[in-house]
Scaffold this active site. Structure first.
Site, PDB file in Angstrom:
ATOM      1  N   HIS A 175      -4.469   5.008   6.388  1.00 41.83           N
ATOM      2  CA  HIS A 175      -3.257   4.328   5.651  1.00 41.83           C
ATOM      3  C   HIS A 175      -2.056   4.772   6.355  1.00 41.83           C
ATOM      4  O   HIS A 175      -2.015   5.870   6.931  1.00 41.83           O
ATOM      5  CB  HIS A 175      -3.146   4.664   4.176  1.00 41.83           C
ATOM      6  CG  HIS A 175      -4.170   4.448   3.398  1.00 41.83           C
ATOM      7  ND1 HIS A 175      -4.123   3.191   2.701  1.00 41.83           N
ATOM      8  CD2 HIS A 175      -5.615   5.009   3.144  1.00 41.83           C
ATOM      9  CE1 HIS A 175      -5.447   2.920   2.163  1.00 41.83           C
ATOM     10  NE2 HIS A 175      -6.223   4.069   2.285  1.00 41.83           N
TER      11      HIS A 175
ATOM     12  N   ASP B  74       0.845  -1.080  -0.072  1.00 43.48           N
ATOM     13  CA  ASP B  74       0.045   0.021   0.037  1.00 43.48           C
ATOM     14  C   ASP B  74       0.867   1.525  -0.023  1.00 43.48           C
ATOM     15  O   ASP B  74       1.593   1.446   0.711  1.00 43.48           O
ATOM     16  CB  ASP B  74      -0.958  -0.093   1.278  1.00 43.48           C
ATOM     17  CG  ASP B  74      -1.461   1.264   1.410  1.00 43.48           C
ATOM     18  OD1 ASP B  74      -1.646   1.925   0.627  1.00 43.48           O
ATOM     19  OD2 ASP B  74      -2.387   1.206   2.627  1.00 43.48           O
TER      20      ASP B  74
END
Lengths: 552, 552
Positions: free
Chosen positions: A367, A194
């Site tokens: 995130h 990610d």
């Protein structure tokens, strides 16, 4: 080819959204995630954007399973569209993710087309054809997110999915750094990581910080409290509910997706909300403002969402007034800023105090930032890193982090959607490219809106359309029977200009007919050019000119 | 009315942009600022947005002067359009602002239509009709910004213009807090205050902070340095140039508005740049990358700007490569985020490191935050406060700051564009409302694009257009001579659907003609409804349906 695994991202690279990655070994395929994206401004009239799944359509017989990392739309939203075209034998997902997609598949009448199998990050690995698959708990802004570990003939791959290193998550389900370290010790040949916040220094704050803000803000407020968030952010909603209980407020959940997700999360035990706390919208009327908390959708300013309808005084059950507090507990996805600001302005105009992430700590990202990525790379010590999930700048930033962590230059794979990456004993490298564009969903149509239609819509949106209708008649079909007519839509031309245009069309037509030019296509072309030029000269505008020549 | 002054904001309230305020006393008018706004997404095809100036058109004979607070487009951009319609005797502006608008008026051929008078914040007050006007130095992101003090028959008004309390501005020209305090001592009846950052806690950082970042970033870089900023941010450019000189880099200024503004600022002494430092684009070829600094426009991702062209490999003189550093020294104006991100991604793809305000301290705002507003209110101690310059949420936030500073509730004027505020001995209050919408500039047209055209463009942009051409003929003009034809643009319908639509049109037409319905309007209406319904049923789309019935 023996001893290799091919990795083909069909979406999610060079963009935020429609994450989908194909893993292929010994001729068999598993797909990790099947997400959608939301259209950008230039995708005029488009409702949803899907990955181009033709590769999977062509290889339908070889697809063994879809594995989902978590329940966000950019990871599961394309699943119904995939299942309509490809008979996928198995779908693997954790319990909450499964609950969410079951409801989605049910709506599409697709509930029984694939076997749904529960992914358990604490169970032994499972074999799916040539892949041995296990799962690792990762913290994210939706519960029950996992990384996927694939033992393949080409080597061991860790696909992180979306994650942050929240050491104090609301449900206590931390990113399993122990298992990541253990994988690092076993040896990781390739990590797909990610990249969303790779550019940002430091660490993302814990989800708990938002709960702390709620606890500071809400108890001292005397009016209604509205909290708007992503429907999937179960922990955010849980923390809001916890504060409501503390302050003796009842909670009313508004917005279809919010009600659905809260329902699923409660049924599966991912949320703890006593029945006595929840009320239905009509019951709000019986409570004082300081006894109410409304949790709703619309944190992105979506046109038909609960918060937008409330902001525009268009909601049947809820309105805001002076003294109320609205907490927008989300960050606008790039492109949604103006809509969110519009909603804030409307709510402020109604007298509410509006707290949003720019001015109060009411949101944290799901995130991890660069230090978290460094930590994960340090734990996994991958021989190769392929940044995924992000715009190019984000992928490049994670590549830089990997470089700084000691991953050798030839182990850094900066791929794009459609890149074919081959992993073998000699490392990971891009060996080929396939088509991997976008498929548009518009109304009931999937894939029928193409670039040419979008180009036309763009053109139409800028200066409108000017239709010239000319009728040819006479015994030999070679004289204009009446002066041409004009129809203008979205085109702002004065009466004078329209009259001039009509005359010009008439003149061009007469001239051509006098030269015995009677071929319709040719007449249309000349009319198009002459009128386009005239309008541009007069107004510096370029409407779409559509000449219609009717022969009678 | 004697003893009163009317204040009518024509733009800038409830929005960011097109600032313009009318001050009217004893039947005479001065206008403070004449700004434009940039179109929003929903203003399809529009180039610029102006305030609706019809009030000034109607009162043209009474307009004595336009006073400009500073040279930003949202404060001066509508001036040429105003001057075309209203014979304004005088324009007042500080020296740099005057230099910038002179160049603008020259381009419009309007240089000699008004007398240009220099506003000097250190000079004695000037009389303009019933107004005694003086100026106060304010720090902002463009040099030579001022507040305007108007002594009117209704009382003393301070119009702050855009400001921050930068105590260490690059040019040493601080906000003149001493004069603000002195005004407070004299007594201020009404303050119109910049609200942009009223929601944000704390203080905006000094412009000098960006120079500090430049000094840390640039000397250690080995490749090209590109810095993109607003062309009007003279101090930002000065600081970049100063670092270039330190590092022995030559500076190439790229982009029309950047070249123009740097030229004007240098000529007027607002920038110090030795000739030997500046080079022209072709000379870049003779320098190593580490000898170059490129200062350019395009910080908002504007389609034809220098940075965008460079990012898309479309600039004749400049390209970026691995090792180069691009500094985007600006914040995207809401709505421009995606375009800026696109440019960043392109530049990153070319191998450049891109530093932007989200990840490095390369930008500060030109507007003060809430503590600065509190300070100004404390210095002026106004009897009434009218928040201007901002979206409603910002105006409401400054109203709250004023309330907290002790301004009584009836002294807080939350006005909108078109509100008529009257100031007299008894205070300030809204007494009336006039029309004050938007005027669109599209191509050469000013004001001819109206809401209906935009509505049509919106409709066309979503699902395109479907034109049905039917020809009626026969002896009594009452039979269809040929099956209807279809023209589709921006509409994605399958061949089958188009065939079905054609048949349906034919059927509807025959049916109506059989019932002796031959009136064109009626036929068109029936065709429109039937085809619209068919397309919606099949596709859930709503193209614009335009039936053309030709009688021969």
């Amino acid at each position: 080819m023996p001893g290799t695994c091919r990795i083909i991202p069909l979406g999610g690279l060079g963009e935020v959204g429609k994450n989908m990655t194909v893993y292929e070994a010994n001729g068999k395929i598993v797909v990790v995630d099947a997400g959608l994206a939301f259209p950008r401004d230039e995708h005029l009239g488009v409702d949803l954007v899907l990955p181009d799944m033709s590769y999977l359509r062509d290889r339908a017989k070889d697809v063994l399973a879809v594995i989902l990392t978590h329940g966000h739309e950019d990871h599961v939203g394309a699943l119904p569209y995939l299942l309509r075209e490809v008979a996928v034998p198995e779908i693997w997902a954790t319990r909450l993710t499964m609950g969410l997609i079951k409801s989605k598949l049910d709506e599409h009448g697709l509930l029984r087309v694939a076997e749904l199998k529960e992914a358990d990050p604490y169970a032994a690995p499972v074999d799916i054809g040539p892949f041995r698959v296990e799962f690792v708990r990762m913290a994210h802004s939706i519960p029950d997110a996992v990384a996927v570990v694939l033992e393949t003939p080409g080597g061991r791959i860790v696909h992180t999915g979306d994650y942050k290193l929240d050491h104090t998550p609301v449900d206590g389900q931390k990113t399993d750094v122990g298992k990541l370290a253990e994988l690092g010790n076993r040896g990781v040949d390739l990590m797909l990581g990610d990249s969303t916040n790779a550019e940002r220094p430091g660490m993302t704050q814990s989800e708990r910080v938002v709960g702390e803000a709620f606890r500071q803000i809400i108890p001292q407020r005397k009016g209604r409290i509205l909290i708007s968030s992503f429907a999937s952010n179960i922990h955010r909603v849980q923390q809001a509910v916890d504060v409501a209980i503390q302050c003796n407020r009842k909670v009313c959940v508004i917005g279809r997706s919010m009600r659905k997700n809260v329902g699923i999360a409660r049924n599966l035990g991912y949320m703890q909300v006593p029945d006595s706390v929840l009320i239905r919208p009509p019951e709000l009327d019986d409570l004082r403002p300081d006894q109410q908390m409304i949790v709703c959708t619309g944190s992105q300013g979506e046109p038909l969402s609960a918060l937008t309808r409330i902001a525009y005084h268009d909601h049947p059950a809820v309105s805001v007034e002076r003294g109320d507090t609205v907490i927008i507990s989300a960050k606008p996805v790039p492109g949604n800023e103006l809509r969110v600001h519009d909603a804030i302005n409307r709510l402020a105009k109604a007298g509410a105090e509006v707290l949003h992430q720019e001015i109060a700590p009411v949101h944290v990202s799901g995130h991890g930032c660069s230090e978290e990525m460094r930590t994960v790379i340090a734990l996994l010590r991958p021989r190769a890193v392929m940044p995924v999930h992000g715009e190019f700048r984000m992928l490049a930033a994670q590549a830089q982090l990997a470089r700084e962590a000691g991953v050798p230059a030839d182990g850094i794979v900066l791929a794009e959607n459609g890149s074919v990456v081959e992993l073998s004993a000699s490392g990971a490298r891009i060996v080929d490219t396939i088509e991997a564009g976008m498929t548009f969903v518009d109304g009931l149509g999937v894939g029928d809106v193409k670039d040419v239609a979008l180009r036309d819509r763009r053109r139409l949106s800028e200066d409108g359309v000017l239709i010239v209708v000319a009728t040819l008649g006479g015994s030999n079909g070679a004289s204009a029977t009446a002066p041409p007519e004009l129809i203008a839509r979205g085109f702002a031309g004065s009466e004078e200009l329209l009259a001039e245009t009509r005359e010009e069309a008439s003149r061009v037509l007469d001239e051509l007919l006098a030269q015995d030019v009677t071929e319709i296509k040719l007449l249309q072309e000349h009319l198009h050019d002459a009128i386009g030029q005239l309008v541009y000269d007069r107004m510096r505008r370029r409407p779409m000119i559509l000449p219609v020549v009717v022969e009678v």
